[in-house]
Design an enzyme around this catalytic site. Structure first.
Site, PDB file in Angstrom:
ATOM      1  N   ARG A 148       0.747  -1.254  -0.061  1.00  0.00           N
ATOM      2  CA  ARG A 148      -0.085  -0.140   0.076  1.00  0.00           C
ATOM      3  C   ARG A 148       0.938   1.350  -0.127  1.00  0.00           C
ATOM      4  NH1 ARG A 148      -2.084  -3.488  -1.375  1.00  0.00           N
ATOM      5  NH2 ARG A 148      -3.555  -4.678  -0.672  1.00  0.00           N
ATOM      6  N   SER A 156      -9.848   1.274   4.808  1.00  0.00           N
ATOM      7  CA  SER A 156      -9.146   0.737   6.095  1.00  0.00           C
ATOM      8  C   SER A 156      -8.255   1.841   6.653  1.00  0.00           C
ATOM      9  CB  SER A 156      -8.263  -0.022   5.668  1.00  0.00           C
ATOM     10  OG  SER A 156      -8.817  -1.385   5.202  1.00  0.00           O
ATOM     11  N   GLU A 161      -3.013   4.007   7.187  1.00  0.00           N
ATOM     12  CA  GLU A 161      -2.864   3.857   5.704  1.00  0.00           C
ATOM     13  C   GLU A 161      -3.527   5.329   5.247  1.00  0.00           C
ATOM     14  OE1 GLU A 161      -4.144   0.170   3.809  1.00  0.00           O
ATOM     15  OE2 GLU A 161      -5.152   1.477   2.516  1.00  0.00           O
TER      16      GLU A 161
HETATM   17  C1  LIG Z   1     -14.961   2.180   0.698  1.00  0.00           C
HETATM   18  C2  LIG Z   1     -13.192   1.925   0.591  1.00  0.00           C
HETATM   19  C3  LIG Z   1     -12.571   1.023   0.467  1.00  0.00           C
HETATM   20  C4  LIG Z   1     -11.295   1.008   0.233  1.00  0.00           C
HETATM   21  N1  LIG Z   1     -10.811  -0.351  -0.350  1.00  0.00           N
HETATM   22  C5  LIG Z   1      -9.602  -0.599  -0.591  1.00  0.00           C
HETATM   23  C6  LIG Z   1      -8.818  -1.604  -0.895  1.00  0.00           C
HETATM   24  O1  LIG Z   1      -9.352  -2.840  -1.109  1.00  0.00           O
HETATM   25  N2  LIG Z   1      -7.380  -1.745  -1.331  1.00  0.00           N
HETATM   26  C7  LIG Z   1      -6.860  -0.480  -1.304  1.00  0.00           C
HETATM   27  O2  LIG Z   1      -5.600  -0.875  -1.562  1.00  0.00           O
HETATM   28  N3  LIG Z   1      -7.361   0.542  -1.163  1.00  0.00           N
HETATM   29  C8  LIG Z   1      -8.743   0.876  -0.572  1.00  0.00           C
HETATM   30  N4  LIG Z   1      -9.247   2.074  -0.178  1.00  0.00           N
HETATM   31  C9  LIG Z   1      -8.286   3.096  -0.109  1.00  0.00           C
HETATM   32  C10 LIG Z   1      -8.359   4.056  -1.420  1.00  0.00           C
HETATM   33  O3  LIG Z   1      -9.482   3.568  -2.464  1.00  0.00           O
HETATM   34  C11 LIG Z   1      -7.131   3.895  -2.363  1.00  0.00           C
HETATM   35  O4  LIG Z   1      -5.816   3.933  -1.884  1.00  0.00           O
HETATM   36  C12 LIG Z   1      -7.142   4.503  -3.612  1.00  0.00           C
HETATM   37  O5  LIG Z   1      -6.063   4.051  -4.371  1.00  0.00           O
HETATM   38  C13 LIG Z   1      -7.006   5.706  -3.533  1.00  0.00           C
HETATM   39  O6  LIG Z   1      -6.992   6.577  -4.873  1.00  0.00           O
HETATM   40  P1  LIG Z   1      -7.412   8.305  -4.871  1.00  0.00           P
HETATM   41  O7  LIG Z   1      -7.770   8.580  -6.270  1.00  0.00           O
HETATM   42  O8  LIG Z   1      -8.826   8.398  -3.971  1.00  0.00           O
HETATM   43  O9  LIG Z   1      -6.293   8.733  -4.132  1.00  0.00           O
HETATM   44  P2  LIG Z   1      -6.454   9.984  -3.018  1.00  0.00           P
HETATM   45  O10 LIG Z   1      -7.166   9.613  -1.962  1.00  0.00           O
HETATM   46  O11 LIG Z   1      -6.829  11.103  -3.559  1.00  0.00           O
HETATM   47  O12 LIG Z   1      -4.861  10.200  -2.802  1.00  0.00           O
HETATM   48  C14 LIG Z   1      -3.888   9.209  -2.253  1.00  0.00           C
HETATM   49  C15 LIG Z   1      -2.398   9.683  -2.360  1.00  0.00           C
HETATM   50  O13 LIG Z   1      -2.185   9.428  -3.679  1.00  0.00           O
HETATM   51  C16 LIG Z   1      -1.690  10.943  -4.178  1.00  0.00           C
HETATM   52  N5  LIG Z   1      -2.175  10.801  -5.610  1.00  0.00           N
HETATM   53  C17 LIG Z   1      -3.424  10.741  -6.201  1.00  0.00           C
HETATM   54  N6  LIG Z   1      -3.362  10.951  -7.475  1.00  0.00           N
HETATM   55  C18 LIG Z   1      -2.138  11.295  -7.657  1.00  0.00           C
HETATM   56  C19 LIG Z   1      -1.502  11.633  -9.090  1.00  0.00           C
HETATM   57  N7  LIG Z   1      -2.107  11.664 -10.237  1.00  0.00           N
HETATM   58  N8  LIG Z   1      -0.258  11.886  -8.998  1.00  0.00           N
HETATM   59  C20 LIG Z   1       0.414  11.968  -7.735  1.00  0.00           C
HETATM   60  N9  LIG Z   1      -0.047  11.706  -6.794  1.00  0.00           N
HETATM   61  C21 LIG Z   1      -1.175  11.358  -6.573  1.00  0.00           C
HETATM   62  C22 LIG Z   1      -2.291  11.864  -3.242  1.00  0.00           C
HETATM   63  O14 LIG Z   1      -1.399  13.033  -3.093  1.00  0.00           O
HETATM   64  C23 LIG Z   1      -2.202  11.119  -1.932  1.00  0.00           C
HETATM   65  O15 LIG Z   1      -0.891  10.941  -1.131  1.00  0.00           O
HETATM   66  C24 LIG Z   1     -10.501   1.935   0.100  1.00  0.00           C
HETATM   67  C25 LIG Z   1     -11.009   3.159   0.373  1.00  0.00           C
HETATM   68  C26 LIG Z   1     -12.486   3.057   0.595  1.00  0.00           C
HETATM   69  C27 LIG Z   1     -13.219   4.769   0.846  1.00  0.00           C
END
Ligand SMILES: Cc1cc2nc3c(=O)[nH]c(=O)nc-3n(C[C@H](O)[C@H](O)[C@H](O)COP(=O)(O)OP(=O)(O)OC[C@H]3O[C@@H](n4cnc5c(N)ncnc54)[C@H](O)[C@@H]3O)c2cc1C
Length: 319
Positions: free
Chosen positions: A182, A231, A301
């Site tokens: 992660r 999580s 996380e």
């Molecule tokens: C209901 C729920 C279930 C979930 N289940 C899982 C699961 O099963 N497995 C899992 O791994 N995660 C899970 N997650 C966590 C989350 O979905 C993941 O971490 C997801 O990949 C984050 O993507 P995001 O676009 O929302 O990133 P954000 O939350 O917007 O950002 C996360 C990080 O990435 C950086 N970032 C985002 N986009 C870019 C970019 N284009 N360039 C540079 N940096 C960037 C941000 O600065 C930040 O540090 C879950 C979340 C929720 C709400």
């Protein structure tokens, strides 16, 4: 009132808006940009609709000495109640699309991960089934090395296109990017991920679609339907954070409008009126309980942010 450097940045970008794929918005409510529906106002939100627009914006921010926070879909961040004083950079437009070929897909960083998973599955390509249903963008999934059901992004990632501060887009092979459970080194850098290629294998359509359905059903059964950030804590090596939190009696605990889900002890959900401070305080108490009971210090996380976009450590959160 935005700070002087931010006003200067806003003015400069506003004049560019017409010719470039850049949109600038002042005073944006962060709660509508986060899956937890929490957070105050961002002074400035910049949306880049192409990699050239990202390069242009990063050249300007570097020249002006302004740092920024890159936001994907906001499913893994907790914005502060006081909002953000540094600009928030988001992606869209051309960076929300994807192209499927014979053995993979090239996806823009702001494309929705689940939509991409669905499209490749329907095209008979196997490899992304386990990622179906993880909320968020392709960019966020790459940076976080998102994963579930036996697959994580770096298992199938071939390359990533990034824009470094002040530079032009470059393609980096996945093998050259350090990553772990992660996380990836991209999280520590100021580079903006703009595109990624995933290597997939042609497979039997009915088997791929059946696996997607199975993953989807399991995910729905496990996660609460209320707003959350997934999580809160990483799994410690060889352990499940959820099990430790459950045995430490965290399910149902509450601070203000934030409470620990009764279906999953590693998930905080929120009611109307909850604040980011409630979530942080609850996470701090949960962590303390596990430390007292098992001597294990859980690492978040989820990214807890302060007003300047810095990471808040739970030990610093209000007691
Ligand atoms: C209901 C729920 C279930 C979930 N289940 C899982 C699961 O099963 N497995 C899992 O791994 N995660 C899970 N997650 C966590 C989350 O979905 C993941 O971490 C997801 O990949 C984050 O993507 P995001 O676009 O929302 O990133 P954000 O939350 O917007 O950002 C996360 C990080 O990435 C950086 N970032 C985002 N986009 C870019 C970019 N284009 N360039 C540079 N940096 C960037 C941000 O600065 C930040 O540090 C879950 C979340 C929720 C709400």
């Amino acid at each position: 009132m935005p700070s002087k450097p931010l006003r200067g940045l806003h003015e400069t970008l506003r004049t560019l808006q017409k010719e470039t794929a850049v949109e600038v918005h002042e005073r944006v409510d962060l709660s509508s940009w986060s899956s937890l529906r929490l957070g105050g106002m961002a002074d400035l939100l910049i949306r880049c609709n192409s990699e050239d627009a990202v390069a242009t914006v990063l050249a300007i921010t570097r020249r002006m000495g302004v740092s920024y926070f890159v936001l994907g879909a906001g499913t893994n961040v907790v914005f502060p109640d006081a909002g953000l004083r540094l600009p928030v950079l988001t992606l869209g437009g051309a960076l929300a699309s994807w192209e499927i070929d014979l053995d993979g897909v090239v996806a823009g960083a702001s494309a929705n991960l689940t939509q991409v998973c669905r499209a490749v599955a329907r095209a008979g390509l196997s490899g992304m089934e386990g990622l179906f249903g993880i909320p968020g963008s392709i960019g966020g999934a790459v940076v976080m090395n998102a994963g579930a059901y036996g697959v994580e992004v770096f298992d199938i990632l071939e390359w990533v296109e990034v824009v470094p501060p002040g530079g032009r887009p470059v393609v980096i092979p996945a093998s050259a990017i350090e990553h772990g459970y992660r996380t990836s080194e991209l999280r520590q850098r100021e580079d903006v991920v703009t595109r990624a290629r995933f290597s997939l294998a042609p497979g039997e359509l009915s088997a791929i679609l059946a696996r997607v359905r199975e993953v989807n059903l399991q995910r729905r059964a496990k996660l609460p339907s209320k707003p959350s950030a997934g999580s809160i804590f990483r799994n410690p090596p060889g352990e499940h954070a959820g099990r430790l939190l459950d045995e430490a009696g965290c399910k149902g605990m509450r601070v203000g409008g934030a409470h620990v889900s009764r279906t999953h002890a590693n998930v905080i959900t929120v009611d109307r009126g909850a604040t980011a401070a409630d979530v942080m305080e609850l996470a701090r108490i949960m962590r303390g309980r596990v430390k007292d009971r098992f001597g294990v210090v859980l690492e978040p996380e989820v990214l807890f942010l302060d007003e300047m976009g810095g990471r808040v450590h739970l030990d610093d959160a209000r007691a």
